[in-house]
Design an enzyme around this catalytic site. Structure first.
Site, PDB file in Angstrom:
ATOM      1  N   TYR A  90       5.942  -4.600  -7.222  1.00 39.00           N
ATOM      2  CA  TYR A  90       5.252  -5.166  -6.065  1.00 39.00           C
ATOM      3  C   TYR A  90       4.244  -6.190  -6.566  1.00 39.00           C
ATOM      4  O   TYR A  90       4.519  -6.945  -7.485  1.00 39.00           O
ATOM      5  CB  TYR A  90       4.637  -4.044  -5.203  1.00 39.00           C
ATOM      6  CG  TYR A  90       4.415  -4.499  -3.779  1.00 39.00           C
ATOM      7  CD1 TYR A  90       5.494  -4.844  -2.976  1.00 39.00           C
ATOM      8  CD2 TYR A  90       3.146  -4.617  -3.254  1.00 39.00           C
ATOM      9  CE1 TYR A  90       5.324  -5.299  -1.677  1.00 39.00           C
ATOM     10  CE2 TYR A  90       2.952  -5.069  -1.954  1.00 39.00           C
ATOM     11  CZ  TYR A  90       4.042  -5.413  -1.176  1.00 39.00           C
ATOM     12  OH  TYR A  90       3.852  -5.877   0.098  1.00 39.00           O
ATOM     13  N   LYS A 163       8.146  -3.009  -0.632  1.00 34.56           N
ATOM     14  CA  LYS A 163       7.285  -2.054   0.079  1.00 34.56           C
ATOM     15  C   LYS A 163       8.009  -0.724   0.248  1.00 34.56           C
ATOM     16  O   LYS A 163       7.431   0.349   0.063  1.00 34.56           O
ATOM     17  CB  LYS A 163       6.911  -2.635   1.445  1.00 34.56           C
ATOM     18  CG  LYS A 163       5.600  -2.119   1.989  1.00 34.56           C
ATOM     19  CD  LYS A 163       4.426  -2.802   1.322  1.00 34.56           C
ATOM     20  CE  LYS A 163       3.104  -2.383   1.932  1.00 34.56           C
ATOM     21  NZ  LYS A 163       1.963  -3.104   1.370  1.00 34.56           N
ATOM     22  N   GLU A 234       4.568  -6.276   7.917  1.00 33.23           N
ATOM     23  CA  GLU A 234       4.012  -6.676   6.624  1.00 33.23           C
ATOM     24  C   GLU A 234       3.944  -8.191   6.484  1.00 33.23           C
ATOM     25  O   GLU A 234       4.932  -8.897   6.760  1.00 33.23           O
ATOM     26  CB  GLU A 234       4.887  -6.106   5.502  1.00 33.23           C
ATOM     27  CG  GLU A 234       4.339  -6.322   4.101  1.00 33.23           C
ATOM     28  CD  GLU A 234       3.121  -5.471   3.797  1.00 33.23           C
ATOM     29  OE1 GLU A 234       2.344  -5.864   2.897  1.00 33.23           O
ATOM     30  OE2 GLU A 234       2.941  -4.421   4.440  1.00 33.23           O
ATOM     31  N   ASP A 235       2.797  -8.694   6.068  1.00 36.55           N
ATOM     32  CA  ASP A 235       2.612 -10.101   5.694  1.00 36.55           C
ATOM     33  C   ASP A 235       2.950 -11.091   6.802  1.00 36.55           C
ATOM     34  O   ASP A 235       3.538 -12.152   6.562  1.00 36.55           O
ATOM     35  CB  ASP A 235       3.403 -10.431   4.422  1.00 36.55           C
ATOM     36  CG  ASP A 235       2.740  -9.845   3.179  1.00 36.55           C
ATOM     37  OD1 ASP A 235       1.605  -9.363   3.292  1.00 36.55           O
ATOM     38  OD2 ASP A 235       3.349  -9.874   2.097  1.00 36.55           O
ATOM     39  N   GLY A 292     -10.397 -13.092   8.112  1.00 36.73           N
ATOM     40  CA  GLY A 292      -9.009 -13.215   8.531  1.00 36.73           C
ATOM     41  C   GLY A 292      -8.460 -11.870   8.980  1.00 36.73           C
ATOM     42  O   GLY A 292      -9.194 -10.990   9.430  1.00 36.73           O
ATOM     43  N   THR A 293      -7.140 -11.688   8.840  1.00 31.80           N
ATOM     44  CA  THR A 293      -6.492 -10.466   9.313  1.00 31.80           C
ATOM     45  C   THR A 293      -7.074  -9.235   8.652  1.00 31.80           C
ATOM     46  O   THR A 293      -7.441  -8.262   9.320  1.00 31.80           O
ATOM     47  CB  THR A 293      -4.980 -10.515   8.991  1.00 31.80           C
ATOM     48  OG1 THR A 293      -4.477 -11.793   9.313  1.00 31.80           O
ATOM     49  CG2 THR A 293      -4.233  -9.451   9.750  1.00 31.80           C
ATOM     50  N   ALA A 294      -7.139  -9.242   7.328  1.00 27.80           N
ATOM     51  CA  ALA A 294      -7.606  -8.055   6.607  1.00 27.80           C
ATOM     52  C   ALA A 294      -9.081  -7.805   6.885  1.00 27.80           C
ATOM     53  O   ALA A 294      -9.485  -6.675   7.174  1.00 27.80           O
ATOM     54  CB  ALA A 294      -7.366  -8.231   5.112  1.00 27.80           C
ATOM     55  N   ASN A 433      -7.841 -10.769  -4.447  1.00 25.57           N
ATOM     56  CA  ASN A 433      -7.086 -10.756  -5.687  1.00 25.57           C
ATOM     57  C   ASN A 433      -6.103 -11.931  -5.675  1.00 25.57           C
ATOM     58  O   ASN A 433      -5.868 -12.502  -4.609  1.00 25.57           O
ATOM     59  CB  ASN A 433      -6.338  -9.416  -5.837  1.00 25.57           C
ATOM     60  CG  ASN A 433      -5.358  -9.145  -4.702  1.00 25.57           C
ATOM     61  OD1 ASN A 433      -4.285  -9.739  -4.672  1.00 25.57           O
ATOM     62  ND2 ASN A 433      -5.711  -8.267  -3.778  1.00 25.57           N
TER      63      ASN A 433
END
Length: 572
Positions: A90, A163, A234-235, A292-294, A433
């Site tokens: 991943y 994932k 996801e994403d 943002g989203t996170a 990261n």
């Protein structure tokens, strides 16, 4: 199945582990070397082969080919060396693989849904041969915001595949009962559109009604065909991710890891930090740098925890400050995205605060950038008139400062010292990261805060030595949480993923460490993910019962979880 197909189907292939009796029974005599090996022997040789490669991309390809050849051996290898191999299967290595996916295309492990042909969704799932009771989990991505590398269209398929691999290795989700899905809605990546090898739709990314119609049809058909399946998103891009979740979480069994999983792992770090500060969620003041989203997903979960402790929704929101590329988010900014609007501060409230470009609030030369978890809207105040991070920290005196900006070095010495001046033990979480994106390195922030900052990061880091103490830095890795959460949803048959279940998952992760000693980690290591996932799954299943969304009973949830975990062993 033709007898020889048993060798070519990765779910049934045992390779050299087929016994002589099995070889006779299935017509495999002479098709394999004479030696009959155990799974242990196969795993040892596979690990030697894996270790012979120097580059992570070469290791990724080796594991991918093994995955396509022998699933039991692949997952045995992954389970035995999960902490070592997680960054290969991943993040971050999968990002490199995605960039080359069309050119290096080897084999499809996914269902592809075309925005131009939504009428094919039912037939596309039907082609898998899986029935209503055969699927526990579907991971879907439209690949708009891949791991900080952006829009990669159909190349992003391996995000869903990777994932699912972590779900199986970390939580024992049966790999025969999962589906990876790519929503091919086009791409705005010019390099892909002009690459002759690109395998996806060659048009700009579709938005608006046509996009929404695809999402609606996907949710309707997937939930109808596979009524037991958790639908993992996801994403997706920031605006779509939040909107899809908010509009559908009460209707379907859906989960968004970028918002809910990331938010819950941050909750786990905060829960550990509060054990040290002896405070409640209702006492916290949260500043999120990179809205943002996170970042807003984290704000959502922390403010939800405040509300569970008695604050009203409005009171909880008043304890959150968001900062994006245009500075502090205020309600007079034009074109605020919907996910920021709830937390926008009244402009009158901060009218007297010093603005960059006028008062020399130069805590950092950049505003929060728009990375994977980053900032957000393009409108707003001009840069010269924004209220910057240092000013906000001085005014708010936050108890929690979170970085999801990808703005390297944003948490300067001035910012960290102002944070430590405001409260005795600030919780400091620079989560961006990879390393070149992190807001501050603990090796800098620990001395700047005189060892008082309680830290976790988004990257794995060695302990920091300061004043004779080793400060262990926990990694906010979603893999600590989402596999166990998914397993808990599956075991309990939960109809929805509730805020209570997310909090239970966070508390279960936090319960695996004792943060009380100076320098102790706020989060557990990823070394024993299967045990960690089981702990999370039990907590989630129990909470599903408490929240009234469970549909499967169990007298003993610990045993129910153990019984549900698929093991990488050969079956007759």
């Amino acid at each position: 199945m033709h007898d020889h197909d048993i060798l070519t189907n990765p779910l049934t292939n045992k390779g050299t582990a087929f016994t002589q009796e099995e070889r006779k029974k299935y017509g495999l005599t002479g098709l394999l070397p004479v030696a009959v090996e155990t799974l242990d022997q196969q795993a040892a040789r596979a690990y030697r082969q894996y270790s012979s490669y120097e580059k992570n991309m070469e290791k990724y390809i080796f594991l991918d080919q093994l995955h396509n050849r022998n699933e039991v051996l692949y997952y045995r290898l992954l389970a035995d060396h999960l902490a070592e191999m997680l960054p290969v299967v991943y993040d971050p290595t999968v990002g490199e693989a995605i960039k080359k996916w069309s050119r290096d295309y080897r084999r499809s492990r996914a269902v592809y849904l075309d925005v131009n042909h939504p009428e094919n969704i039912r037939a596309s799932f039907g082609a898998t041969g899986l029935g209503a009771g055969d699927v526990d989990l579907i991971v879907v991505s439209d690949a708009e915001e891949i791991l900080g590398i952006g829009d990669w269209g159909v190349n992003g398929t391996d995000i869903s595949v990777g994932k699912l691999a972590v779900y199986t290795a970390a939580a024992g989700i049966d790999p025969a009962r999962v589906i990876a899905v790519n929503l091919d809605v086009g791409t705005d990546n010019e390099a892909l559109l002009n690459d002759p090898a690109y395998l996806g739709n060659r048009h700009a990314r579709v938005r608006g009604e046509k996009y929404d119609a695809l999402i609606a049809e996907y949710l309707k058909v997937a939930s109808e065909l596979y009524p037991q399946a958790l639908l993992h998103f996801e994403d997706f891009g920031p605006a779509n991710a939040r909107r899809i979740l908010v509009e559908n979480r009460e209707k379907y069994r859906i989960f968004n890891d970028d918002m809910q999983g990331t938010g819950a792992i941050v909750m786990a770090a905060v829960i550990s930090g509060l054990k040290v500060t002896k405070q409640r969620f209702a006492d916290q003041r949260l500043v999120v740098y990179g809205a943002g989203t996170a970042g807003t997903g984290m704000a959502d979960q922390i403010s939800a925890a405040m509300q569970r402790e008695g604050l009203s929704r409005e009171e909880a929101r008043k304890r959150v400050w968001l900062i994006d590329r245009n500075g502090l988010v205020t309600d007079d900014m034009p074109n605020l995205p919907n996910y920021q609007q709830a937390y926008a501060r009244p402009a009158a409230e901060v009218a007297s605060w010093a603005r960059e470009g006028r008062s020399g609030d130069n805590g950092h030369e950049h505003a929060a950038s728009a990375g994977h978890a980053g900032a957000g809207h393009q409108g707003g105040n001009p840069a010269a008139g924004k209220i910057g991070l240092l000013e906000v920290v001085k005014r708010v005196k936050p108890t929690i400062l979170i970085g999801t900006s990808t703005d390297h070095g944003a948490f300067t010495e001035d910012v960290v010292k102002a944070l430590a001046a405001g409260v005795e033990r600030p919780i400091l979480l620079p989560l961006s990261n990879p390393t070149e994106k992190i807001e501050v390195m603990p090796s800098e922030a620990i001395p700047w805060s005189e060892g008082r900052a309680l830290m976790a990061t988004g990257i794995p880091l060695p302990p920091v030595q300061y004043n004779g103490t080793a400060f262990h830095i926990g990694q906010g890795n979603n893999a600590l949480l989402y596999p166990g959460l998914g397993l808990g949803v599956i075991v309990s048959g939960a109809k929805h993923v509730t805020d209570g279940m997310l909090l239970a998952a966070a508390e279960a992760v936090a319960s695996q460490v004792d943060p009380q000693d100076l320098g102790a980690s706020l989060l557990p290591p990823v070394d024993n993910l299967r045990a960690s996932s089981a702990t999370v799954a039990v907590a989630v299943a129990k909470q599903a019962v408490a929240d009234g969304v469970a549909t499967k009973p169990a007298d003993n949830w610990v045993q129910a979880v153990q019984d549900a975990m698929w093991q990488p062993v050969y079956r007759s």
